[in-house]
Design an enzyme around this catalytic site. Structure first.
Site, PDB file in Angstrom:
ATOM      1  N   ASP A  83      46.501  39.346  22.293  1.00 33.12           N
ATOM      2  CA  ASP A  83      46.554  39.138  20.844  1.00 33.12           C
ATOM      3  C   ASP A  83      46.013  37.731  20.559  1.00 33.12           C
ATOM      4  O   ASP A  83      46.552  36.737  21.053  1.00 33.12           O
ATOM      5  CB  ASP A  83      48.006  39.288  20.372  1.00 33.12           C
TER       6      ASP A  83
ATOM      7  N   ARG B 159      56.158  23.421  11.800  1.00 28.13           N
ATOM      8  CA  ARG B 159      54.913  23.878  12.412  1.00 28.13           C
ATOM      9  C   ARG B 159      53.727  23.361  11.610  1.00 28.13           C
ATOM     10  O   ARG B 159      53.700  23.498  10.382  1.00 28.13           O
ATOM     11  CB  ARG B 159      54.925  25.408  12.440  1.00 28.13           C
TER      12      ARG B 159
ATOM     13  N   TYR C 125      43.224  36.509   8.792  1.00 27.34           N
ATOM     14  CA  TYR C 125      43.664  35.740   7.620  1.00 27.34           C
ATOM     15  C   TYR C 125      44.167  34.347   7.983  1.00 27.34           C
ATOM     16  O   TYR C 125      44.545  33.585   7.106  1.00 27.34           O
ATOM     17  CB  TYR C 125      44.741  36.496   6.816  1.00 27.34           C
ATOM     18  N   LYS C 126      44.164  34.036   9.284  1.00 28.66           N
ATOM     19  CA  LYS C 126      44.568  32.694   9.716  1.00 28.66           C
ATOM     20  C   LYS C 126      43.315  31.821   9.822  1.00 28.66           C
ATOM     21  O   LYS C 126      42.712  31.488   8.811  1.00 28.66           O
ATOM     22  CB  LYS C 126      45.345  32.790  11.035  1.00 28.66           C
TER      23      LYS C 126
ATOM     24  N   PHE D 121      54.571  37.288  19.350  1.00 28.45           N
ATOM     25  CA  PHE D 121      54.986  37.474  17.964  1.00 28.45           C
ATOM     26  C   PHE D 121      55.851  38.726  17.890  1.00 28.45           C
ATOM     27  O   PHE D 121      55.493  39.764  18.451  1.00 28.45           O
ATOM     28  CB  PHE D 121      53.753  37.605  17.063  1.00 28.45           C
TER      29      PHE D 121
END
Lengths: 395, 395
Positions: free
Chosen positions: A182, A354, A207-208, A113
Site C-alpha cells: 500500500d 503529525r 488524494y494525499k 492503516f
C-alpha cells in the site's frame, strides 16, 4: 533540477497558513479547478453520452494510471484507476491469494492503516483464509513457509516509519509468498520503485501527495508476470474483455484492465489528471532529496526549540517517509492551537502530532513557521485553552 | 402538479438535439456545474482538510442518501452512497447470503445487466455459492425452497420490461429467500416503493435518471429489519463504528453506515447533491404519469409511422419502465443516422434501438421529433450510408 518554487505556485494555498497536512488531503492545484470546470462546461454538458469516446472518459482509468506509473517505478499499461483504496486492497489481496492455492495466511503489521486490516480480515473470513498481524519490527521474522501474502503499507500513517520494500519482498519470495504494498503515504512522497523492488501488487490513493482532491480514485498495479493470471473476485463489466458485447459470462480483460470494476468516476478523474500535470518535469530523486531536507530541518528545529515533545518517527531519514510525528500528552489540544495559529498538521490518537512535508508545495519557510509556532504554543500554554477542547470527527 | 417545464429548464441541453439517452447518462443540471465550481473554489481550496467537517463532506454519503430515499420509497437513514453499482451489488448479495446460512443459491435472470451477473458469479465462486440464471419469464417458477437470494434488476436494460417487485419479493419470502433489487433503470424513472414492496436490499446508480454525472456514486438500501444484522464482506474504515479510533479490529457501524467502505467521492457527491435539487417538488405519481405519457406517445407514433421496426418492449405500460426499445436488422447504422440527425438514443447489440424517456427533461416535442426523424431515416435509407458504419466503443 526540479523547480519546486514553480510546483508550489501551481497550488492554491490559502493565505496565512503553513499546510503540513498534504499527507491527509493535498491542496488544490489551480489546474484541477480549471479542468473540472471545463469538463463540466464542454464535456458532460455538450457531449453527453458521446463524452465516453470523444473526451476519452472510457480510457481515462488507464491513461491516468500510466501517468502515475512513472511516479511509482512501474511501466506503462500496468496501473489502472478506480474505486477507493480499500476496494483496491481487497482486489490485490484476493488476487494474490488465488495465485497461491493451498496457502491461506495473510501477514500484515499493526502499523498498517486499519482499513487495510479490516478489508483483509473481511476477505479472509469470506474465503477461509487467515489474517495474522504482528508488530512492524517482527514482520521479517514472521515470514514463514506457509505464507501466501505479505500485505504492508510502506510508510506507517502515524510514525512515518518506512519498510524496506525490496528486502521484505525478497524475503517473502524466498518462502514463495507474494507481496501487496500500500503506497498511500509513498506515492508522490518518495522515490518508489516497484519494479526495482520486484514487488507483486501495489495499491494507493491519490488524494494525499498526488493532490487529486477529496475522495479521488485509487490505483492498482500488478507486476506484468502476474497480470494475466490474476483472477479478480470483483468481476465488474468494465474489467470484462468485451464490456459492450454484454455477454452473460465474465471473461477478464487482458492485463491490468481486469481490475476495473464499474463505471469510472469521470469528474474526479478530470481533477486528478490535471493534478498530475504538476508532476511533469519533477524528478523522483529531487523529490526525495527535498523531502529529506524538509523533514530533517523540522526534526532539528523542534529538537532544539520544543523540549516538551518527543520524536515519534525514525531519526534516520532512510527509515522514514515524508512525515514527522511528535508525541505530547495533550497532543489533541496542542494541534488545535497550532491550527488556530495557521499551522495545519493533524492529530492521531492518542498522543500524536503529525506533520506531512509535501515536496511539491512545502518549503523551508513552512518548516520554520511550524517550528516557531509549535515552540510558542508549548511555551505559552495556549493549547490548554478551553476553546480548543472541541472534539471533531475528522482531524 | 409537478412543473415539468421548470424541471426541463434546470438542465443544460445542447442546442438542436432530442436527448433520449438519459437512461445511459443524464444531462447536466446547471446547478451541478455551479455547485462543483463552488466546491472547488470555496471548499477544497480554502477549507482543505477542514472541509470534512465544515463543508459536511464526511456525512454527505448519508445526507445525499436521504434525498434519494424519498425517490425510491425508503425512509431516512436507510440509504448510503459510495463506490459503483457493481460494488454495491457485491455488498448487497454477499450480505443477503450471510443472512441465509446453509443456503447457497443466488437466482437471477438473463435480462439482468451483465455486470450484476458477473459480480454475483465472482462472489459465488469465492464463497462457495451458486449463481443460477433463468429467462425473465421463468423467474417466479424458479423460486424454490433452497433459494438464498433473488437478485434482479427491476427494469431490463434492453427491453424495458419491468418485473413485479412486490409479487416476486412475496414469492421469495414464501420460500425464506431474500431479495436484492437493482434500480439502475428505476430510480428517477418510476414510482419505486421499496418499503411498500417489502424488499430486502436495493442498489442503484445515479448517473442515469438521477443525472449525477458520468461515474456518479452508487447507492445501497437495506430494509431496517436487516440493517443491523447485515455483515459486510467489504469491511472498510468508513463503515467502522468508530473510524477515527483507528482500532485494529473491525466493528461495523450501526445500520446502513456499515455499507460505506472507503473515502467518499466528494467532488462527485457535490454534483449529485445539486442534481437532486431538481427533484424537490417532483411527485413520483406525476413522474410515472408523465413517463407513461411519453412512452405511449412514442410507441403509438412509431407504430404508425415506422413499419420497418418491431416493438421490443412490453405494450402494456404497467409492464414497462421508462424506455422503449425497437428492433431493426440494421439497428447500429440506423442509430448512427439518428444521432447524426440530432436524435440521441443508443444501440444495444445485436439489433436494438433504445430510447429513454426521462420525465424531468423530455417532453412531447422530443417524442414527435424522434418519431419523425426515425420515420425519415428509415424511409430514405440514409442509415445505410457507409459513413455511419463506424463502430464505437461506447454507444
Amino acid at each position: 533540477m526540479t523547480d519546486f518554487a514553480a510546483t508550489r505556485r501551481a497550488f492554491h494555498l490559502p493565505q496565512g497558513i503553513a499546510y503540513l497536512d498534504g499527507n491527509s488531503l493535498g491542496p488544490m492545484p489551480v489546474a484541477a479547478r480549471d479542468r473540472v470546470a471545463r469538463m463540466m462546461a464542454e464535456e458532460w454538458s455538450e457531449m453527453l453520452i458521446g463524452g465516453w469516446n470523444k473526451a476519452g472518459w472510457y480510457v481515462q482509468p488507464r491513461t491516468v494510471g500510466d501517468r502515475i506509473a512513472r511516479l511509482i517505478g512501474a511501466g506503462p499499461e500496468q496501473v489502472v484507476m478506480g474505486d477507493t483504496l480499500s476496494i483496491k486492497v481487497f482486489q490485490a489481496v484476493s488476487a494474490a491469494l488465488r495465485l497461491r492455492p493451498g496457502r491461506r495466511v495473510i501477514l500484515s503489521d499493526s502499523g498498517n492503516f486499519p482499513s487495510d486490516l479490516y478489508v483483509a480480515d473481511g476477505l479472509a473470513r469470506a474465503v477461509g483464509a487467515e489474517l495474522r498481524v504482528v508488530a512492524p519490527d517482527d514482520v521479517a521474522s514472521a515470514i514463514t513457509d506457509n505464507l501466501a501474502v505479505l500485505m504492508l503499507t510502506e510508510v506507517d500513517y502515524r510514525t512515518g516509519r518506512r519498510h524496506d520494500m525490496a528486502a521484505l519482498t525478497a524475503r517473502a519470495h524466498e518462502v514463495g509468498a507474494l507481496t501487496v504494498w500500500d503506497l498511500a503515504h509513498s506515492a508522490g512522497a518518495l522515490d518508489v520503485d516497484l519494479l526495482g523492488a520486484d514487488a507483486d501488487f501495489a495499491v494507493g490513493c491519490t488524494y494525499k501527495y498526488l493532490n487529486g482532491g477529496p475522495g479521488a480514485p485509487a490505483f492498482i498495479w500488478i507486476h506484468p508476470r502476474h497480470a494475466d493470471a490474476a483472477q479478480p473476485i470483483l468481476q465488474g463489466w468494465m474489467g470484462h474483455d468485451a464490456p459492450f458485447a454484454f455477454d452473460l459470462d465474465y471473461r477478464p480483460a487482458a492485463g491490468i484492465e481486469r481490475m476495473r470494476v464499474g463505471t469510472p468516476p469521470v469528474i474526479a478523474l478530470a481533477a486528478l489528471d490535471a493534478a498530475l500535470d504538476v508532476w511533469d518535469g519533477v524528478s523522483l530523486s529531487d523529490l526525495r532529496a527535498r523531502s529529506v531536507q524538509l523533514t530533517e530541518a523540522f526534526i532539528a528545529g523542534t529538537g532544539a526549540a520544543c523540549p516538551d515533545v518527543a520524536l515519534n518517527s525514525p531519526r534516520d531519514p532512510a527509515l522514514r517517509g515524508s512525515q514527522v510525528s511528535l508525541r505530547h500528552p495533550q497532543a489533541y489540544a496542542v494541534m488545535q492551537a497550532l491550527i488556530a495559529a495557521g499551522v495545519i498538521g493533524d492529530f492521531r490518537a492518542p498522543d500524536v502530532l503529525r506533520f506531512g512535508f509535501a515536496p511539491l508545495f512545502n518549503d523551508l519557510d513552512d518548516v520554520e513557521r511550524a517550528v516557531e509556532t509549535l515552540a510558542r504554543v508549548l511555551r505559552d500554554g495556549s493549547w490548554n485553552d478551553e476553546a480548543f477542547h472541541r472534539m471533531s470527527a475528522v482531524t
